[in-house]
Design a protein around this motif. Structure first.
Motif, PDB file in Angstrom:
ATOM      1  N   PHE A  97       2.755  55.557  -4.534  1.00  0.00           N
ATOM      2  CA  PHE A  97       4.037  54.917  -4.250  1.00  0.00           C
ATOM      3  C   PHE A  97       4.672  54.462  -5.541  1.00  0.00           C
ATOM      4  N   ASN A  98       5.980  54.728  -5.655  1.00  0.00           N
ATOM      5  CA  ASN A  98       6.706  54.242  -6.815  1.00  0.00           C
ATOM      6  C   ASN A  98       6.809  52.724  -6.777  1.00  0.00           C
ATOM      7  N   PRO A  99       6.882  52.126  -7.928  1.00  0.00           N
ATOM      8  CA  PRO A  99       7.056  50.663  -7.951  1.00  0.00           C
ATOM      9  C   PRO A  99       8.324  50.276  -7.206  1.00  0.00           C
ATOM     10  N   GLY A 100       8.171  49.256  -6.366  1.00  0.00           N
ATOM     11  CA  GLY A 100       9.301  48.805  -5.572  1.00  0.00           C
ATOM     12  C   GLY A 100       9.457  49.515  -4.255  1.00  0.00           C
ATOM     13  N   LYS A 101       8.714  50.582  -4.157  1.00  0.00           N
ATOM     14  CA  LYS A 101       8.768  51.332  -2.914  1.00  0.00           C
ATOM     15  C   LYS A 101       7.913  50.613  -1.867  1.00  0.00           C
ATOM     16  N   GLU A 102       8.479  50.413  -0.696  1.00  0.00           N
ATOM     17  CA  GLU A 102       7.764  49.701   0.371  1.00  0.00           C
ATOM     18  C   GLU A 102       6.644  50.579   0.910  1.00  0.00           C
ATOM     19  N   HIS A 103       5.486  49.973   0.952  1.00  0.00           N
ATOM     20  CA  HIS A 103       4.317  50.687   1.457  1.00  0.00           C
ATOM     21  C   HIS A 103       4.351  50.733   2.975  1.00  0.00           C
ATOM     22  N   PHE A 104       3.378  51.441   3.498  1.00  0.00           N
ATOM     23  CA  PHE A 104       3.244  51.486   4.950  1.00  0.00           C
ATOM     24  C   PHE A 104       2.921  50.088   5.482  1.00  0.00           C
ATOM     25  N   ILE A 105       3.524  49.770   6.599  1.00  0.00           N
ATOM     26  CA  ILE A 105       3.224  48.472   7.219  1.00  0.00           C
ATOM     27  C   ILE A 105       1.890  48.614   7.951  1.00  0.00           C
ATOM     28  N   PRO A 106       0.889  47.814   7.580  1.00  0.00           N
ATOM     29  CA  PRO A 106      -0.433  47.981   8.188  1.00  0.00           C
ATOM     30  C   PRO A 106      -0.450  47.461   9.627  1.00  0.00           C
ATOM     31  N   CYS A 107      -1.270  48.103  10.388  1.00  0.00           N
ATOM     32  CA  CYS A 107      -1.519  47.669  11.775  1.00  0.00           C
ATOM     33  C   CYS A 107      -3.017  47.753  11.982  1.00  0.00           C
ATOM     34  N   CYS A 108      -3.662  46.604  11.872  1.00  0.00           N
ATOM     35  CA  CYS A 108      -5.127  46.593  11.904  1.00  0.00           C
ATOM     36  C   CYS A 108      -5.605  45.289  12.550  1.00  0.00           C
ATOM     37  N   PHE A 145      -7.570  49.171   2.038  1.00  0.00           N
ATOM     38  CA  PHE A 145      -7.908  47.743   1.919  1.00  0.00           C
ATOM     39  C   PHE A 145      -8.626  47.548   0.605  1.00  0.00           C
ATOM     40  N   CYS A 146      -8.479  46.355   0.103  1.00  0.00           N
ATOM     41  CA  CYS A 146      -9.131  45.995  -1.148  1.00  0.00           C
ATOM     42  C   CYS A 146      -9.322  44.492  -1.159  1.00  0.00           C
ATOM     43  N   LEU A 147     -10.484  44.084  -1.571  1.00  0.00           N
ATOM     44  CA  LEU A 147     -10.774  42.661  -1.641  1.00  0.00           C
ATOM     45  C   LEU A 147     -10.028  42.050  -2.816  1.00  0.00           C
ATOM     46  N   ASP A 148      -9.282  40.999  -2.530  1.00  0.00           N
ATOM     47  CA  ASP A 148      -8.490  40.309  -3.552  1.00  0.00           C
ATOM     48  C   ASP A 148      -9.380  39.252  -4.197  1.00  0.00           C
ATOM     49  N   HIS A 149      -9.895  39.588  -5.372  1.00  0.00           N
ATOM     50  CA  HIS A 149     -10.776  38.635  -6.058  1.00  0.00           C
ATOM     51  C   HIS A 149     -10.000  37.531  -6.733  1.00  0.00           C
ATOM     52  N   GLN A 157     -16.405  23.723   6.667  1.00  0.00           N
ATOM     53  CA  GLN A 157     -15.454  24.438   7.498  1.00  0.00           C
ATOM     54  C   GLN A 157     -15.248  25.883   7.057  1.00  0.00           C
ATOM     55  N   GLY A 158     -15.910  26.259   5.931  1.00  0.00           N
ATOM     56  CA  GLY A 158     -15.823  27.623   5.459  1.00  0.00           C
ATOM     57  C   GLY A 158     -14.652  27.845   4.496  1.00  0.00           C
ATOM     58  N   PHE A 159     -14.566  29.049   3.968  1.00  0.00           N
ATOM     59  CA  PHE A 159     -13.499  29.444   3.044  1.00  0.00           C
ATOM     60  C   PHE A 159     -12.993  30.805   3.488  1.00  0.00           C
ATOM     61  N   SER A 160     -11.921  31.235   2.863  1.00  0.00           N
ATOM     62  CA  SER A 160     -11.246  32.457   3.309  1.00  0.00           C
ATOM     63  C   SER A 160     -11.368  33.535   2.246  1.00  0.00           C
ATOM     64  N   LEU A 161     -11.573  34.746   2.740  1.00  0.00           N
ATOM     65  CA  LEU A 161     -11.520  35.949   1.902  1.00  0.00           C
ATOM     66  C   LEU A 161     -10.277  36.731   2.302  1.00  0.00           C
ATOM     67  N   HIS A 162      -9.522  37.208   1.267  1.00  0.00           N
ATOM     68  CA  HIS A 162      -8.270  37.915   1.528  1.00  0.00           C
ATOM     69  C   HIS A 162      -8.461  39.394   1.224  1.00  0.00           C
ATOM     70  N   ASN A 189       1.814  43.268  -0.319  1.00  0.00           N
ATOM     71  CA  ASN A 189       1.679  41.841  -0.020  1.00  0.00           C
ATOM     72  C   ASN A 189       1.036  41.577   1.338  1.00  0.00           C
ATOM     73  N   HIS A 190       0.720  42.632   2.024  1.00  0.00           N
ATOM     74  CA  HIS A 190       0.061  42.440   3.312  1.00  0.00           C
ATOM     75  C   HIS A 190      -1.416  42.123   3.073  1.00  0.00           C
ATOM     76  N   THR A 191      -1.858  41.042   3.708  1.00  0.00           N
ATOM     77  CA  THR A 191      -3.256  40.621   3.562  1.00  0.00           C
ATOM     78  C   THR A 191      -3.859  40.358   4.935  1.00  0.00           C
ATOM     79  N   LYS A 192      -5.162  40.390   4.958  1.00  0.00           N
ATOM     80  CA  LYS A 192      -5.932  40.036   6.148  1.00  0.00           C
ATOM     81  C   LYS A 192      -6.949  38.980   5.740  1.00  0.00           C
ATOM     82  N   GLU A 193      -6.950  37.896   6.474  1.00  0.00           N
ATOM     83  CA  GLU A 193      -7.792  36.761   6.096  1.00  0.00           C
ATOM     84  C   GLU A 193      -9.063  36.769   6.930  1.00  0.00           C
ATOM     85  N   LEU A 194     -10.171  36.576   6.225  1.00  0.00           N
ATOM     86  CA  LEU A 194     -11.483  36.510   6.864  1.00  0.00           C
ATOM     87  C   LEU A 194     -12.123  35.186   6.469  1.00  0.00           C
TER      88      LEU A 194
END
Length: 1741
Positions: free
Chosen positions: A675-686, A718-722, A762-767, A774-779
């Protein structure tokens, strides 16, 4: 209820006005008069009309709205509703405030009305009252005039009942508050809790209503009743009126019950349990339970989870009901949903049902187990064999799911061409209990050996590994073929982490290694038994998978490693070129072995990723870099792959020839997009499941899996955001951390971490970055170490109640796991304390949030207080032996000594029927501080019998329902026992107890508890009284007693029944014959005496009494009552003469008993009627069995005699008579009597055969041993004559004399007389002169009336005892009329021969209902010693019957006079005739009563008279002859029969003695009881009695004597009541005697007792005549009067001194009689206080 405030007092004149309305409660408050009444009815009263005297008018006129100084007129209307003319006199109003203009007389015609105006003129503000009166001919009517002022009035109910309410709940109701006044009224309520009224205050307009709501909020379960006060009036008025309303409410405790379907589990765990069983992870299961309300009130509840029980991952249970209400008797269904999230865990939670106001809280246990999939491979190795370069080999393998859970799997293998191996499908779902066939493909590209260990990821399970091996040959290169058995020895050395060349050399030198034909290494036979296999460190599947994926040096060092193992390529646009440019990245491959290794990358066609160089040699222990290039062919696309490379030995030819080593596979995960910079990626559905991951709270390496599902139709990266993840997230590794997911596909992520204590709870979150945008999934990850925590009930203390030494007490104790880890626990008790306490179970498992119940047992050994401290050790199940924790439980118990006792040490049950059973309850009390376990024993004692050698052989009559038990401290237990006496005896048992220890064995000696006493009895009856009527009505009670042998009957009834008598315990039909069946040997005669033919039946009434304490069922069994009713075919029709005779007696009802059976309760009496009918001449005998159920059986022989009317007959009740014993040498033996009864209809002349007496005299030396004074005589019909005998024994022996008694023209009877002569008396004189005849056993006082008896005698028998000859004795008797309606007349009937001895005063009289009459019995003994037995008859006739008799006589006389004065002219057509008057109705032949229906009838007796023929008549219809006889009888007017009197018998007995004998044997009684002031007529049949001296005046019998007697009686009573006279007697007693009576001959008087000559002994059959008069006085002087009447020592005393003595005697007698009458009437009370009469003061004169 109307509450009204009144104004000032009303003004009125005349009589005060009384309100006509009833039920008004007028109360007075300060300054205000209040009245409560029913308002509606009062205001309607003025509008209603009333009808009195035939006039219709209003009862009152009321003025309500009026003002001062004005006139107000109302009209009063009168209407005549009578049918006659009315004239009324009018009385106008009395006061000046009410005026009317009406005439004084009003005339009203029927139906007309009259209007009368009434004017009211008030002068002041107050109430007015007056009235107008209309006076008629017979009565008057008043109309009230009232003027009232307006006042505040409220209408409220008297009481309000609230609905039933639960405690801490509320119920409400409402009532109407109405302003019935014409004033605006302000109100305010005052009420105490638990009631509340709303609105509490307000303002009501005239006539307005307000709904008042009452709220009932009770806090305790009570019955509430209190008053609510309502103040009303003007708003500013401080003195308001007040009304009350009674508020009533009942409060009850609510109660709710939980009903779950798991009833078995509920019983085992002692509480409601909702068990879900095994549920698949991620699935949900619903179950229901009911909340039932068994109470009578509505209950509201709340349903919450128990505190400290919610896990960090959230509750896995959810309930759709959290609060609600349940109506009485209703139920509410609640649904609980169980959704487990963690595999292989048991979830336990508790729901708390809290009901407001309830006394308890109920817990519902929720339990369920989460299960995961169970997946297995059909083979762990797939061998593709040898394949040519460019060839393809396909193999299949099955993936089997053997669980009920759906399994999600994914192979960690790039199947898009980047690997020589591929598996299709690479991911998917396996349904429960099914399998999937996978296709494995091998496409080698280079001639080398390929080996790859591929992981199959299973969601919620550890991964599985599949070994893929294959060998590729080309035309140039043909490497050795790798086989599966080469992997067996390779894997242990791989896990040993050794250098492979060195290990191969070592293995080659090992003698146990086998080589195949090609020189390859073969596996040993038992490699696991080699000694060096101990050092092998096996890895878990999850650990092996993560190590192969991460490939970092931080892990255990592999042979070849790659860094980094993941590469991300981002698309960038070049600044100078228009084409895109993505910079390549490099990876480093490290050779950790000591040999040279060659690495070959697998190339994929049309792949955007490429590695250069494609192959390279890796130097030993060196690192080589490779370049990875991403070159997409298309823009706006995403790519991902797993690059594959194989490393193998290439230089060591000599090793390869001898040993085959599989290659190592290295992988690099690459991902990139174009994807070119600025180009909108696919909207995830997961989706990410689960979104929250909780690691076990242990500091160990743990793994969890999650599922990332691509739900869209576009690829997803998907990629883990460290960078955005917190620092704590660095401890968590995600494998893989990046990747590409194709549409409708998924990726299983594995999380790996080691929890720490400092992690957030209470735990912590992994993104996870999705699609590189900019789409993330929180675990959410919870990774924290928790300390294991267990709570002990009771704050770590367990208290036992005081326990008996040697026994055991148990208590339950709860422990709860408050941590998230399943725990293992173990109780440890110190060895010295193990004998004192124990716990069950002592070890086990506790799941998270689970509560376990332990049962503790305490067994004290000594009497002291124990304090013990057992230790609870617990640890996580995952780490056995590690992380152990301990808690100490303090156990406190006290050992004490227990004892039990009975409330009553002696329990007397009383009498119990033999053969029956009686249940008793013995209260056993434990007053000790501890519970007592006991064992009871019973020892039986029979005090009435001799001691038994072996008491254990005697069966115990007392049976205990419970011989062992436990009684709590300070409580009572009812010991139920059964008593079964088997014989008549006095039983006594001693109940003892022994305490039991914890094992149930006896631990103490036997100690007595109580004593039980029971008397086994048989049912018994006793005849207490007897009377007769009909033909035998004049027989005395002594004769009746002998006729029926009642002494013997009572004696037999008290004896024990024999075993034969108990053959049939109750009356039973058992005989096949009509004759009587008898099982007893006891027989008695019931003699019904004798009577003439066709006379009245002889009736006897016996009063049976139950003297025992048990009910008695008695029956008189006739022969027909025992016969079994046979079928007709079984009857023989043959009867014996005895049976025919008995059938005749029964058919003609000769003997009858009524009632034949009955039941007598203890102490109860009942009269039984016996009757004998004189229908047939002769002697009748009839056997009857008298049966007591469970008791005696006596054969009674009924015997009666019917005499022909012309036949003389003497009836002897007994042919045996015993005389009273007489002392030998007695010169005056007593005269004794023998009775002769004439049972016939004609006089009987009898004669005693004196020849036998003369022979007896000759045999006894001419001494008259027995002589009869009246050997000849005549006995009138139905009368009794006395044969007088003198028995004078000559020797001390028993005389037997058989003397014939002849009856003229009749049968003679031989009677046996017996008499005993006794020697000189040495015993007490009272025993000497007692005779059985004078002291009979029949009762002297009647206790219960016979049926129909209205008059009672106070005594039926008067025994005068031993008296002196020529003495007089008196007794007082009472006749009482117990009837409440009838007046009776009584007459004493004295026989001619007894009239000189017995005198009764008054001899006749009348008794009103309930009245008593006093009769004085005077007995004067004869001049000769006699044993007297007299029967005095009192005839009682009802006055009403006597009046009817006299009226009938008068009518008969008038009819006779009329027939004498009148005559009748005979007419042929006149059929009437005069009624024939006869004095007595002719005796008709007896007509037999209708017999009961029988199969066989006896023939009628053969009789000449026609009257006898009717006896055998079977038809009960009236024949023509009988009807003719009835018509003829109607023409006869017979003379009325006088009423038959009721006879009362009075028995008088006495034994008179001569003077010398009396002085000898009764000296103490000589001066006390007897005196006689006049001479007594001697007992001579021919000579006359001695007359009084010539100078003696005759006794006074004139009215003057009666007057004098009564006057002196009154004076004597007044003198005795005077206290001054009483004190003067004490004063006179202390003074000396002033004079002394002078006697003419004191010496003679003093010597008289010793010089009295003894009377001469009789020498003939007639005693000599001897007359003596005895005088006794206070000075104990005694004198004798001779035959001529001259006094021996009182000759000089004036003879007129007898008159004052007689008068004094009469006065004293009258006084005593009056006192006795007052005592009988209840007027004389000896315990009352004396009454003091205050006399008037004495005048001065």
């Amino acid at each position: 209820m109307l509450a009204e405030a009144r104004g000032p007092d009303r003004l009125a004149s005349g009589a005060p006005w009384k309100p006509f309305t009833s039920g008004k409660d007028i109360k007075q408050d300060p300054g205000i008069q209040q009245r409560q009444r029913v308002g509606k009815h009062q205001r309607q009263a003025s509008n209603q009309t009333s009808s009195v005297l035939g006039l219709e008018t209003k009862p009152e006129l009321v003025w309500e709205d009026w003002d001062l100084d004005r006139e107000f007129t109302k009209t009063l209307v009168l209407k005549n509703i009578h049918s006659k003319l009315q004239k009324l006199h009018v009385r106008p109003p009395v006061s000046k405030f009410f005026t009317t203009l009406i005439p004084q007389l009003i005339v009203l015609s029927p139906g007309t009305t009259f209007s009368m105006p009434v004017t009211f003129r008030p002068h002041q503000r107050c109430e007015y009252e007056d009235s107008i009166e209309f006076q008629g001919k017979d009565d008057s009517i008043q109309v009230c005039l009232r003027a009232i002022i307006p006042c505040h009035a409220l209408e409220v109910p008297d009481s309000v009942l609230l609905p039933l309410c639960a405690v801490q709940h509320s119920s409400h109701t409402s009532f109407l508050l109405r302003n019935v006044s014409k004033l605006q009224t302000c109100f305010q309520w005052e009420c105490d809790a638990p009631f509340q009224l709303s609105p509490g205050r307000g303002l009501l307009k005239p006539g307005q209503e307000s709904h008042i709501t009452v709220v009932f909020q009770p806090q305790e379960a009570l019955v509430y009743q209190q008053r609510a006060f309502c103040s009303f009036g003007e708003e500013e008025d401080k003195t308001k009126s007040c009304c009350t309303v009674v508020l009533q409410g009942v409060a009850k405790y609510p109660c709710l019950q939980l009903c779950s379907p798991d009833t078995k589990v509920e019983k085992e765990q002692c509480g409601p349990v909702l068990h879900f069983g095994s549920v698949a992870v991620g699935q949900s299961l619903q179950k229901h339970f009911n909340i039932f309300n068994p109470s009578h009130v509505t209950a509201s509840f709340s349903l919450t989870q128990l505190s400290n029980g919610v896990p960090l991952s959230g509750s896995e249970f959810s309930c759709d009901v959290t609060r609600g209400k349940v109506v009485p008797g209703g139920s509410l269904q609640a649904t609980v949903t169980y959704t487990p999230a963690m595999v292989d865990t048991v979830s336990i939670e508790y729901l708390s049902l809290k009901c407001r106001g309830a006394l308890n809280e109920t817990l519902l246990k929720l339990t369920g187990e989460c299960v995961g999939p169970k997946v297995s491979l059909s083979s762990s190795v797939v061998d593709f064999g040898c394949v040519g370069e460019g060839g393809t080999v396909v193999q299949t393998v099955e993936l089997v799911n053997s669980s009920q859970v759906e399994a999600i799997y994914q192979w960690d293998l790039d199947c898009s061409g980047h690997s020589v191996f591929s598996i299709q499908p690479a991911s998917g779902t396996i349904h429960p209990h099914s399998h999937t066939t996978l296709k494995a493909v091998y496409r080698p590209t280079q001639p080398i050996v390929h080996y790859r260990r591929v992981a199959c990821l299973i969601l919620h399970r550890d991964p599985m590994f599949l070994d893929l091996i294959g060998t590729c040959h080309s035309e140039l290169e043909r490497p050795a073929i790798l086989k599966p058995e080469h992997l067996i020895l390779y894997k242990p050395n791989w896990y040993r982490e050794q250098d492979l060349p060195d290990s191969l050399s070592a293995m080659q030198q090992d003698h146990d290694v086998n080589m195949d034909q090609q020189g390859a290494l073969c596996p040993p036979e038992e490699p696991h038994q080699r000694p060096d296999s101990v050092g092998v460190v096996w890895k878990t599947p999850m650990e092996e998978y993560c190590q192969s994926c991460l490939g970092s040096s931080s892990l255990c060092s592999p042979h070849v490693s790659v860094v980094p193992n993941e590469l991300l390529f981002n698309y960038t646009l070049s600044s100078s070129l228009t084409t895109s440019y993505i910079s390549p990245q490099s990876v480093s491959i490290t050779n950790h072995t000591k040999g040279k290794v060659r690495l070959v990358w697998t190339a994929a066609q049309d792949s955007p990723f490429s590695v250069s160089p494609s192959s390279c040699d890796l130097a030993p222990l060196n690192t080589t870099s490779f370049t990875v290039t991403y070159d997409p062919k298309q823009l706006n696309t995403m790519h991902g792959a797993q690059l594959e490379g194989f490393a193998y030995y290439e230089d060591d030819r000599h090793i390869q020839e001898r040993l085959l080593c599989p290659p190592w596979c290295v992988t690099v995960r690459v991902m990139g997009h174009s994807f070119n910079p600025g180009k909108e990626h696919f909207i995830p559905c997961c989706s990410l499941k689960p979104p929250r991951v909780v690691f076990p709270a242990l500091s160990v390496l743990s793994y969890q899996t999650v599922l990332l599902q691509n739900c869209g139709d576009l690829p997803l990266t998907f990629c883990l955001d460290h960078n955005s993840n917190p620092a704590s997230a660095k401890s968590v590794s995600v494998v893989p951390s990046c990747g590409l997911i194709q549409p409708e596909n998924h990726q299983i992520l594995t999380l790996r971490t080691t929890p720490t204590e400092d992690g957030p709870k209470q735990g912590f979150s992994l993104h996870l970055l999705l699609n590189a945008a900019n789409h993330t999934k929180e675990l959410t990850v919870v990774s924290v170490v928790e300390k294991v925590c267990v709570s002990l009930e009771g704050d770590g203390s367990l208290y036992f109640q005081p326990t008996a030494v040697g026994s055991q007490t148990q208590r339950s104790h709860h422990i709860r796991n408050l941590s998230r880890l399943p725990l293992q626990f173990q109780w440890s008790i110190p060895e010295p304390d193990q004998e004192l306490i124990s716990v069950e179970p002592d070890a086990g498992e506790l799941h998270p949030n689970e509560s376990s119940v332990q049962t503790w047992s305490f067994s004290p050994q000594e009497e002291k207080t124990y304090k013990l401290k057992p230790i609870l050790t617990f640890w996580p199940i995952q780490t056995p032996g590690c992380n152990e924790s301990q808690l100490t439980l303090t156990v406190v118990g006290m050992g004490s000594k227990g004892f039990i006792e009975a409330e009553k040490t002696v329990l007397d049950v009383g009498e119990t029927l033999v053969g029956s059973y009686h249940s008793i309850e013995i209260p056993l009390v434990n007053n000790s501080p501890c519970s007592v376990s006991f064992c009871l024993s019973v020892r039986q004692i029979l005090p009435d019998e001799e001691p038994i050698c072996n008491p254990e052989t005697v069966p115990s009559v007392l049976q205990l329902d419970c011989e062992r038990g436990t009684i709590a401290s300070h409580s009572t237990m009812l010991l139920r026992s059964t008593v079964r006496p088997h014989r008549r005896a006095q039983y006594q048992w001693t109940i003892s107890y022994q305490t039991l220890n914890a094992s149930g064995f006896v631990s103490s000696p036997s100690q007595p508890v109580c004593e039980v006493r029971v008397k086994g009895v048989f049912p018994t009856l006793k005849v207490t009284d007897i009377c007769s009527g009909g033909s035998v009505g004049r027989l005395s009670k002594v004769q009746l007693w002998k006729l029926f042998s009642l002494d013997s009957l009572n004696e037999y009834l008290l004896l024990n029944p024999s075993s034969a008598e108990l053959t049939y315990r109750t009356p039973t039909r058992h005989s096949l014959r009509s004759s009587l069946s008898v099982f007893t040997k006891t027989m008695l005669d019931f003699n019904f005496s004798a009577a003439p033919l066709n006379s009245d039946p002889s009736t006897f009434v016996l009063m049976f009494h139950n003297p025992g304490s048990i009910p008695v069922d008695w029956t008189f069994l006739f022969p027909e009552d025992q016969q079994i009713e046979l079928e007709y075919w079984a009857e023989t029709g043959e009867f014996s003469s005895t049976e025919l005779y008995q059938m005749k007696v029964q058919d003609n009802h000769l003997f009858s008993v009524s009632p034949r059976s009955g039941t007598l309760l203890p102490g109860q009496q009942r009269a039984v009627h016996f009757s004998y009918s004189h229908h047939f001449a002769g002697t009748d005998r009839f056997p009857v069995v008298f049966k007591l159920s469970y008791g005696r059986e006596i054969l009674l022989n009924f015997r009666g005699v019917t005499v022909q009317k012309d036949r003389p007959y003497l009836h002897f009740s007994s042919k045996h008579h015993v005389f009273t014993s007489v002392t030998i040498g007695d010169c005056t033996p007593p005269r004794q009597m023998y009775e002769l009864h004439n049972g016939g209809a004609v006089p009987v002349h009898y004669e005693v055969d004196t020849a036998v007496l003369s022979q007896l005299q000759v045999d006894n030396f001419n001494h008259p041993v027995l002589c009869c004074l009246n050997p000849e005589g005549e006995v009138l019909p139905g009368k009794t004559a006395m044969l007088e005998w003198i028995f004078s024994p000559l020797e001390a022996k028993m005389y037997h004399m058989d003397i014939p008694i002849h009856v003229q023209n009749g049968d003679s009877m031989l009677v046996r007389f017996e008499g005993c002569g006794s020697s000189s008396p040495t015993l007490d004189s009272t025993n000497l002169f007692n005779c059985s005849d004078t002291k009979a056993s029949e009762p002297s006082v009647q206790r219960k009336p016979f049926p129909g008896q209205v008059v009672f005698l106070s005594e039926d028998s008067v025994s005068l005892g031993d008296i002196l000859v020529c003495s007089r004795s008196s007794r007082i008797l009472f006749l009482t009329n117990v009837s409440q309606t009838d007046t009776v007349q009584y007459t004493w009937e004295l026989l001619q021969q007894n009239s000189q001895q017995v005198h009764l005063h008054p001899d006749r009289g009348s008794l009103c209902p309930g009245e008593s009459a006093l009769c004085v019995l005077t007995f004067t003994s004869s001049d000769y010693p006699t044993i007297c037995q007299l029967d005095v008859i009192c005839q009682v006739i009802q006055e009403a019957a006597l009046t009817r008799y006299h009226d009938a006589l008068q009518r008969l006389a008038e009819e006779k006079e009329r027939q004498q004065d009148e005559f009748t002219i005979t007419d042929k057509n006149h059929t009437e005739c005069h009624r024939v008057l006869i004095d007595k109705e002719p005796v008709a032949a007896p007509v037999r009563k209708g017999p009961p229906l029988r199969k066989y009838k006896t023939l009628p007796p053969i009789c000449a008279s026609s009257s006898c023929e009717t006896v055998g008549t079977i038809c009960t219809k009236i024949s023509r002859a009988e009807r003719r006889a009835l018509r003829e009888r109607e023409k006869i007017w017979t003379r009325p029969e006088p009423p038959q009197p009721t006879l009362l018998h009075l028995r008088v007995t006495a034994h008179s003695h001569g003077l010398q004998e009396y002085l000898t044997h009764f000296p103490d009684h000589f001066n006390v009881h007897y005196r006689c002031l006049q001479s007594v007529k001697p007992y001579e049949t021919t000579s006359s009695s001695a007359s009084l001296p010539a100078g003696d005046p005759s006794p006074t019998h004139c009215p003057e004597r009666d007057i004098t007697t009564h006057v002196l009686t009154s004076l004597l009573r007044d003198i005795l009541d005077d206290s001054a006279f009483t004190q003067s007697l004490f004063a006179l007693a202390s003074k000396p005697i002033s004079y002394q009576l002078q006697e003419t001959n004191p010496s003679h008087c003093s010597s008289l007792p010793s010089s009295v000559p003894s009377p001469p002994c009789p020498t003939s059959s007639h005693p000599t005549s001897q007359v003596g008069v005895l005088f006794t006085g206070p000075t104990a002087e005694h004198n004798l009067v001779d035959k001529e009447g001259t006094a021996g020592c009182l000759g000089s005393r004036p003879q007129s001194s007898q008159v004052p003595a007689e008068m004094s005697e009469d006065v004293l007698l009258n006084t005593l009689q009056n006192l006795m009458m007052e005592a009988v009437r209840g007027e004389l009370i000896l315990t009352t206080h004396t009454r003091t009469v205050i006399l008037p003061p004495v005048s001065a004169r």
